[in-house]
Design a protein around this motif. Structure first.
Motif, PDB file in Angstrom:
ATOM      1  N   ILE A   5      63.919  46.272  65.590  1.00 39.92           N
ATOM      2  CA  ILE A   5      65.307  46.478  65.192  1.00 39.92           C
ATOM      3  C   ILE A   5      65.315  47.492  64.059  1.00 39.92           C
ATOM      4  N   VAL A   7      67.327  49.792  61.180  1.00 40.76           N
ATOM      5  CA  VAL A   7      68.514  49.693  60.336  1.00 40.76           C
ATOM      6  C   VAL A   7      68.655  51.008  59.569  1.00 40.76           C
ATOM      7  N   VAL A  20      68.250  44.699  54.893  1.00 39.12           N
ATOM      8  CA  VAL A  20      66.966  44.527  55.583  1.00 39.12           C
ATOM      9  C   VAL A  20      66.143  43.409  54.947  1.00 39.12           C
ATOM     10  N   GLY A  24      65.427  39.940  56.941  1.00 37.55           N
ATOM     11  CA  GLY A  24      64.038  39.616  57.242  1.00 37.55           C
ATOM     12  C   GLY A  24      63.657  38.234  56.763  1.00 37.55           C
ATOM     13  N   LEU A  36      58.650  43.647  57.964  1.00 38.17           N
ATOM     14  CA  LEU A  36      59.553  44.684  57.477  1.00 38.17           C
ATOM     15  C   LEU A  36      58.753  45.972  57.299  1.00 38.17           C
ATOM     16  N   LEU A 119      61.654  44.716  61.554  1.00 41.28           N
ATOM     17  CA  LEU A 119      62.851  45.337  60.995  1.00 41.28           C
ATOM     18  C   LEU A 119      62.439  46.633  60.314  1.00 41.28           C
ATOM     19  N   ASP A 121      63.388  49.752  58.119  1.00 38.35           N
ATOM     20  CA  ASP A 121      64.330  50.296  57.137  1.00 38.35           C
ATOM     21  C   ASP A 121      64.212  51.812  57.192  1.00 38.35           C
TER      22      ASP A 121
END
Length: 309
Positions: A5, A7, A20, A24, A36, A119, A121
């Protein structure tokens, strides 16, 4: 393979890294192995939000081949072992201007990380780095504030991401790719027209790429007086980009968020009952629902219903 995913935001300072870090943590608390990854090349700060001032290793070590396995630089967050962080690069000329081959290698290794959910960033703005790291994902999240300039920048970012999505749908040696090379496009329509002039069958490939590009919006720092014309933004993206934008959730303006940043602690830990935490919990549930709804078709998870703790 992990579910990725990404962001991103059209401009900096909208609270993307805050979103984020807290998402997370919430997803990890639901029983998922979460990693992350700070892909803000040259301007990484995600580790600071967890009080990790001097990470043992970072993406710089991977990009310079000091370490060859991304799992080696995925460091557990002390308070929760199921949550790991790959810190971003430092501000050096080499890491701020990553060569294409190194970027492709980084993306390949990212897809092999030992995690359920990753995730990413992504750095703000519309550089090729930001667009490519945003588009490597299975799901796309965008963060904006009610500020009109933030909404406008978000529209520009998603439009350029959609154009990049279409351009990268063709292999490097494809005749269509050759025809599109070194051309500058200001709209998705212009790209589709250029594809159609070169190869009619290529239009279907481009349209399929756009069909799979459906970002979701998180609006941060909402106040009772905030006015975000999301319907207008959704209409613009559908009309001029051909992309559907769903609203994943709103985070209210909350003094606890700034306090959490100053204390180097996610707000969901510092203030579990605060308005921001309540909103972030709902967004985390919405993220899980989004993944569960399509995980089977993506083939990412064999038993998508087990994603909830």
């Amino acid at each position: 393979m992990p579910c990725i995913i990404s962001v991103a935001s059209g401009k900096g300072g909208v609270g993307k890294s805050m979103v984020v870090s807290n998402l997370g943590l919430l997803l990890a608390k639901k029983g998922l192995r979460v990693t992350l990854v700070d892909m803000d090349i040259g301007g990484a700060n995600l580790h600071i939000l967890f009080g990790m001032f001097h990470p043992p290793s970072t993406l710089t070590d991977f990009l310079t081949n000091t370490l060859t396995n991304l799992n080696e630089i995925a460091h557990p967050i002390p308070s929760l072992s199921s949550l790991k962080l790959i810190s971003g690069t430092g501000e050096t000329l080499i890491t701020a201007n990553v060569q294409h081959a190194k970027k492709k290698r980084l993306i390949r290794h990212l897809q092999k990380l030992d995690a359920d959910i990753i995730l990413v960033d992504v750095g703000a703005g519309t550089s090729y780095h930001a667009l490519d790291f945003f588009l490597l994902a299975d799901y796309y999240l965008a963060v904006a504030t009610p500020d009109p300039t933030s909404v406008l920048d978000l529209y520009r970012f998603i439009k350029l991401a959609a154009i990049r999505k279409v351009l990268t749908a063709f292999l490097a040696r494809d005749p269509v790719a050759d025809a599109l090379m070194d051309k500058d496009f200001h709209s998705v329509t212009a790209v589709l027209e250029a594809v159609g002039r070169t190869n009619t069958s290529g239009v279907g490939i481009a349209q399929e790429a756009l069909k799979r590009f459906q970002p979701a919006l998180i609006v941060n720092r909402m106040t009772p007086k905030s006015r975000v014309n999301t319907l207008h933004l959704q209409h613009l993206l559908k009309q001029y980009v051909g992309t559907d934008l769903s609203i994943l959730g709103n985070i209210p303006e909350d003094m606890h968020v700034q306090q959490s940043i100053l204390k180097y602690l996610p707000v969901v830990e510092l203030a579990p009952t605060s308005p921001a935490t309540i909103a972030l919990n709902q967004i985390a549930d919405n993220v899980l629902e989004m993944v569960e709804r399509t995980a089977g078709s993506l083939g990412r998870m064999e038993e998508p219903r087990k994603i909830r703790a």
